[in-house]
Design a protein around this motif. Sequence first.
Motif, PDB file in Angstrom:
ATOM      1  N   THR A  28      -6.354 -38.635 -21.447  1.00 20.21           N
ATOM      2  CA  THR A  28      -5.844 -37.373 -20.921  1.00 20.21           C
ATOM      3  C   THR A  28      -6.514 -37.115 -19.585  1.00 20.21           C
ATOM      4  O   THR A  28      -7.740 -37.162 -19.478  1.00 20.21           O
ATOM      5  N   VAL A  29      -5.698 -36.860 -18.560  1.00 20.36           N
ATOM      6  CA  VAL A  29      -6.233 -36.592 -17.224  1.00 20.36           C
ATOM      7  C   VAL A  29      -5.777 -35.216 -16.776  1.00 20.36           C
ATOM      8  O   VAL A  29      -4.699 -34.743 -17.150  1.00 20.36           O
ATOM      9  N   ARG A  30      -6.612 -34.560 -15.989  1.00 17.27           N
ATOM     10  CA  ARG A  30      -6.281 -33.247 -15.435  1.00 17.27           C
ATOM     11  C   ARG A  30      -5.956 -33.421 -13.958  1.00 17.27           C
ATOM     12  O   ARG A  30      -6.758 -33.973 -13.200  1.00 17.27           O
ATOM     13  N   VAL A  31      -4.776 -32.959 -13.555  1.00 19.67           N
ATOM     14  CA  VAL A  31      -4.318 -33.111 -12.176  1.00 19.67           C
ATOM     15  C   VAL A  31      -3.853 -31.762 -11.644  1.00 19.67           C
ATOM     16  O   VAL A  31      -3.463 -30.874 -12.397  1.00 19.67           O
ATOM     17  N   LYS A  32      -3.885 -31.645 -10.315  1.00 23.38           N
ATOM     18  CA  LYS A  32      -3.445 -30.419  -9.640  1.00 23.38           C
ATOM     19  C   LYS A  32      -2.402 -30.774  -8.597  1.00 23.38           C
ATOM     20  O   LYS A  32      -2.440 -31.861  -8.024  1.00 23.38           O
ATOM     21  N   GLY A  33      -1.499 -29.834  -8.347  1.00 18.66           N
ATOM     22  CA  GLY A  33      -0.479 -30.044  -7.335  1.00 18.66           C
ATOM     23  C   GLY A  33      -0.086 -28.746  -6.671  1.00 18.66           C
ATOM     24  O   GLY A  33      -0.212 -27.672  -7.263  1.00 18.66           O
ATOM     25  N   ARG A  34       0.400 -28.864  -5.430  1.00 18.42           N
ATOM     26  CA  ARG A  34       0.845 -27.696  -4.664  1.00 18.42           C
ATOM     27  C   ARG A  34       2.165 -28.014  -3.986  1.00 18.42           C
ATOM     28  O   ARG A  34       2.438 -29.159  -3.670  1.00 18.42           O
ATOM     29  N   GLY A  35       2.952 -26.972  -3.756  1.00 16.06           N
ATOM     30  CA  GLY A  35       4.214 -27.164  -3.053  1.00 16.06           C
ATOM     31  C   GLY A  35       4.881 -25.840  -2.773  1.00 16.06           C
ATOM     32  O   GLY A  35       4.511 -24.805  -3.330  1.00 16.06           O
TER      33      GLY A  35
ATOM     34  N   ALA B 277       5.615 -28.675  -6.606  1.00 16.64           N
ATOM     35  CA  ALA B 277       4.259 -28.532  -7.137  1.00 16.64           C
ATOM     36  C   ALA B 277       4.057 -29.451  -8.337  1.00 16.64           C
ATOM     37  O   ALA B 277       3.032 -30.133  -8.448  1.00 16.64           O
ATOM     38  N   PHE B 278       5.039 -29.497  -9.261  1.00  8.70           N
ATOM     39  CA  PHE B 278       4.940 -30.388 -10.414  1.00  8.70           C
ATOM     40  C   PHE B 278       4.978 -31.853  -9.977  1.00  8.70           C
ATOM     41  O   PHE B 278       4.222 -32.682 -10.493  1.00  8.70           O
ATOM     42  N   ALA B 279       5.840 -32.193  -9.039  1.00 12.20           N
ATOM     43  CA  ALA B 279       5.929 -33.572  -8.562  1.00 12.20           C
ATOM     44  C   ALA B 279       4.627 -34.002  -7.896  1.00 12.20           C
ATOM     45  O   ALA B 279       4.160 -35.133  -8.094  1.00 12.20           O
ATOM     46  N   ASP B 280       4.018 -33.120  -7.127  1.00 11.67           N
ATOM     47  CA  ASP B 280       2.748 -33.435  -6.472  1.00 11.67           C
ATOM     48  C   ASP B 280       1.655 -33.677  -7.509  1.00 11.67           C
ATOM     49  O   ASP B 280       0.876 -34.627  -7.382  1.00 11.67           O
TER      50      ASP B 280
ATOM     51  N   GLN C 106       6.370 -18.366  -0.150  1.00 17.57           N
ATOM     52  CA  GLN C 106       5.745 -18.625  -1.445  1.00 17.57           C
ATOM     53  C   GLN C 106       5.114 -20.009  -1.463  1.00 17.57           C
ATOM     54  O   GLN C 106       5.671 -20.963  -0.920  1.00 17.57           O
ATOM     55  N   MET C 107       3.940 -20.099  -2.123  1.00 16.38           N
ATOM     56  CA  MET C 107       3.270 -21.376  -2.331  1.00 16.38           C
ATOM     57  C   MET C 107       2.902 -21.456  -3.809  1.00 16.38           C
ATOM     58  O   MET C 107       2.213 -20.589  -4.333  1.00 16.38           O
ATOM     59  N   PHE C 108       3.419 -22.494  -4.477  1.00 17.65           N
ATOM     60  CA  PHE C 108       3.196 -22.682  -5.906  1.00 17.65           C
ATOM     61  C   PHE C 108       2.086 -23.702  -6.113  1.00 17.65           C
ATOM     62  O   PHE C 108       1.988 -24.683  -5.372  1.00 17.65           O
ATOM     63  N   SER C 109       1.257 -23.467  -7.136  1.00 14.17           N
ATOM     64  CA  SER C 109       0.223 -24.437  -7.501  1.00 14.17           C
ATOM     65  C   SER C 109       0.166 -24.534  -9.022  1.00 14.17           C
ATOM     66  O   SER C 109       0.330 -23.531  -9.721  1.00 14.17           O
ATOM     67  N   VAL C 110      -0.036 -25.755  -9.516  1.00  9.16           N
ATOM     68  CA  VAL C 110      -0.113 -25.994 -10.959  1.00  9.16           C
ATOM     69  C   VAL C 110      -1.311 -26.887 -11.250  1.00  9.16           C
ATOM     70  O   VAL C 110      -1.725 -27.693 -10.428  1.00  9.16           O
ATOM     71  N   GLU C 111      -1.844 -26.706 -12.454  1.00 13.14           N
ATOM     72  CA  GLU C 111      -2.888 -27.576 -12.977  1.00 13.14           C
ATOM     73  C   GLU C 111      -2.413 -28.045 -14.341  1.00 13.14           C
ATOM     74  O   GLU C 111      -2.058 -27.232 -15.195  1.00 13.14           O
ATOM     75  N   LEU C 112      -2.363 -29.361 -14.524  1.00 14.45           N
ATOM     76  CA  LEU C 112      -1.776 -29.950 -15.727  1.00 14.45           C
ATOM     77  C   LEU C 112      -2.757 -30.868 -16.435  1.00 14.45           C
ATOM     78  O   LEU C 112      -3.557 -31.543 -15.784  1.00 14.45           O
ATOM     79  N   ASP C 113      -2.669 -30.891 -17.762  1.00 14.50           N
ATOM     80  CA  ASP C 113      -3.310 -31.926 -18.566  1.00 14.50           C
ATOM     81  C   ASP C 113      -2.215 -32.884 -19.004  1.00 14.50           C
ATOM     82  O   ASP C 113      -1.281 -32.482 -19.695  1.00 14.50           O
ATOM     83  N   VAL C 114      -2.309 -34.138 -18.591  1.00 15.16           N
ATOM     84  CA  VAL C 114      -1.285 -35.132 -18.890  1.00 15.16           C
ATOM     85  C   VAL C 114      -1.891 -36.188 -19.812  1.00 15.16           C
ATOM     86  O   VAL C 114      -2.890 -36.823 -19.468  1.00 15.16           O
TER      87      VAL C 114
END
Length: 98
Positions: free
Chosen positions: A8-15, A21-24, A73-81
């Motif tokens: 499991t890795v934790r990644v961040k993205g912005r868009g 944001a999810f694609a990043d 608007q600027m979206f940011s997400v942090e995901l556990d994949v």
Amino acid sequence: MKEHFSETVRVKGRGDTKAKAFADALNHVQGSVMKSSPHILLRIEPQDVQVIQARVQVKKEAFLFFFLKREKQMFSVELDVSVNVTAINMDKVDFIPQ
């Protein structure tokens, strides 16, 4: 020689859109797995995605403080994949000297 393991890795993205944001964030999965594993990676298969944090930042802009007002608007997400990884363990490969 060939190994399978889960990680499991934790990644961040912005868009500027939710999709970007999810694609990043998902584009950073391969790099995160490569940093944490000393093996040669053959396949990385995402199995599950959990959203840890999702934010939107809204900025108001105007030309000369009054004209052409708009919101940016600027979206940011942090995901556990969670990923399944197929890799070659280089320690189990026997190299023959010539």
